[in-house]
Write an enzyme that holds these catalytic residues in place. Structure first.
Site, short mmCIF file in Angstrom:
data_model
loop_
_atom_site.label_atom_id
_atom_site.label_comp_id
_atom_site.label_asym_id
_atom_site.label_seq_id
_atom_site.Cartn_x
_atom_site.Cartn_y
_atom_site.Cartn_z
N HIS A 124 0.85 -1.18 0.00
CA HIS A 124 0.00 0.00 0.00
C HIS A 124 0.89 1.24 0.00
O HIS A 124 2.04 1.19 0.44
CB HIS A 124 -0.89 0.02 1.24
CG HIS A 124 -2.01 -0.97 1.19
ND1 HIS A 124 -2.94 -0.98 0.19
CD2 HIS A 124 -2.37 -1.97 2.05
CE1 HIS A 124 -3.83 -1.95 0.42
NE2 HIS A 124 -3.49 -2.57 1.54
N CYS A 141 -0.22 0.95 -3.14
CA CYS A 141 -1.67 1.06 -3.10
C CYS A 141 -2.14 1.57 -1.74
O CYS A 141 -1.42 1.51 -0.76
CB CYS A 141 -2.28 -0.30 -3.39
SG CYS A 141 -1.63 -1.61 -2.36
#
Length: 474
Positions: free
Chosen positions: A322, A365
């Site tokens: 992420h 992400c």
């Protein structure tokens, strides 16, 4: 697919190995597998994990024990090899071949040589070598002091690339320090047998016409490009890419997160597997890590940057996690800035990579799931953006999955758009095109993908940023 009976038989055979192995023999078996499982991965394994990994990689199976049998013969466990179906005559024949560094089951000849050296080193000799290497800039003294036998010592030297198959000088220096003429003769025998395979691999299919018939030294001479200018345009040189292995490919695969606001990244393993296949095919040594915190990621980056990369031509780092503006997240939800990812490999901190391409492929992400519509698709970063500047030092490439302000997509079944298209283009086009051209193809391929949210179609475009001075041909 294996039947229940085959699985039971296979498990019983593996139990024979597990039951009979001492701690030192397990170390030896892991050492012999270095050519098939990355050093960084294998260090954390116990004997059960190791055998399971060999099975998953199809190196051993219920009816295929030749690799394991050769390993057992090398470590002196003929009794277990016999239990796995190897008779006495076959053992003698295999032992004779292995003494000449010849394997019929895929054992690397260089690893066999190192096993021979390590197996013949006494504890006092290991201590002598630890003192000898303690002043080496590329090796941690603390890690050296943890080496109590030849296998631990050579494992460390392999991990930091202080010894390698392309250059036996350090290994010869080591045995000469010990005044071990017997081991020196074994190394020279290996050199004689493998003299033809020690030559550098030099592919020709990708060499541009204007660079053919030039020496490698010409590639490193930027002034030559001025002399070869045609119609006022400079003929671009290409980075040397002939070493085997080409370099380290470091992969961080963060899937399961500890914080509620960062969802698990289902499908990331598909990306990781494709990257491993592609860069293994490109002759890179893979070091992969899964589910690391920010601190752990920084530590691993530091460890790899402290290795000796002098015999390598390139460094690759792939990050699947992420992220948000200018950062990626560890699984603990703590942010790791891009500057912390690149800075360990800048020339001032990693001199052995100076002038060599350092390539980063980042699938970052935020984990905002796509709620309405096809549940297989998830967002990889609703407000994902990248720094507006690139590293100050030359020879870096940062290939981001998306541009500022836009989402990137990942399929739970098929992996992310960026990594999957990247790997496909690399597989199909690397023999003909350089990295810059291939990244344009990736941009084009990803731009044709569609992400559906309600009745709205969403798009994505990757963002490669480069300070490379030459072309990169894999």
């Amino acid at each position: 697919m294996e039947s229940d009976a085959e699985r039971v038989a296979f498990g019983d055979d593996l139990f024979k190995v597990i039951e009979g192995m001492t701690k030192l023999e397990t170390e030896q078996l892991k050492f012999l597998c270095f050519g098939h499982i990355p050093v960084g991965t294998i260090e954390q394994m116990d004997i059960t994990d190791l055998l399971q990994s060999l099975k998953e990689r199809r190196i051993i199976s219920a009816d295929k024990y030749d690799f394991l049998i050769e390993c057992l013969i090398l470590i002196g466990r003929n009794d277990i090899a016999h239990q796995l179906g190897c008779d006495t005559d076959d053992m003698h024949a295999l032992d004779s071949s292995l003494q000449k560094y010849k394997s019929f089951a895929g054992l690397e000849s260089f690893i066999i040589l190192l096993h021979t050296v390590a197996d013949n080193m006494e504890e006092k000799e290991v201590k002598k070598i630890v003192v000898y290497f303690s002043e080496t800039a590329y090796i941690s003294r603390g890690k050296l002091k943890m080496c109590h036998n030849g296998f631990q010592l050579l494992s460390l030297l392999l991990k930091v690339r202080h010894i390698h198959a392309n250059n036996l000088k350090t290994l010869l220096d080591l045995v000469q320090v010990l005044n071990r003429k017997d081991l020196e003769e074994k190394i020279k025998l290996y050199q004689d047998i493998n003299s033809s395979s020690d030559e550098s691999y030099k592919p020709t299919s990708y060499v541009p016409e204007e660079n053919k018939n030039k020496s490698d030294d010409d590639d490193d001479d930027d002034d030559n490009s001025d002399k070869n200018a045609d119609n006022g345009e400079r003929n671009l040189q290409h980075y040397k890419m002939t070493a085997k292995p080409r370099g380290i490919c470091l992969i961080f695969n963060n899937v399961h997160f500890m914080t509620e606001n960062l969802k698990d990244r289902i499908g990331s393993d598909v990306d990781k597997d494709e990257l491993v296949k592609v860069f293994t095919n490109f002759h890179f040594e893979i070091i992969e890590y899964r589910d690391l915190t920010k601190t752990e990621m920084r530590a691993k980056l530091g460890e790899v940057s402290s290795m000796d990369h002098r015999e390598y031509d390139c460094f690759v780092c792939c990050i699947l996690s992420h992220g948000t503006e200018g950062i990626v997240y560890g699984v603990d939800g703590e942010p790791l800035p891009y500057t912390n990812i690149t800075s360990p490999f800048q020339p001032s901190k990693c001199k052995s990579l100076t002038g060599k391409p350092k390539l980063y492929f980042i699938q970052a992400c935020q984990g905002l799931a796509y709620q309405s519509g096809e549940e297989d698709i998830e967002f990889d970063g609703l407000s994902m953006s990248v720094p507006t500047s690139i590293p100050n030092e030359a020879d870096f490439l940062m290939a981001y999955a998306t541009v500022s302000g836009y989402v990137s997509f990942r399929s739970k079944r098929n992996g992310s758009w960026f990594i999957q298209n990247l790997c496909k283009v690399f597989r199909d086009c690397s023999k003909k095109y350089d990295l810059s051209d291939m990244l344009l193809m990736v941009n084009n391929s990803v731009s044709k993908e569609d992400g559906l949210m309600g009745n709205q179609i969403y798009k994505q475009i990757p963002a490669p940023l480069s300070t490379l001075r030459k072309k990169v041909f894999f």
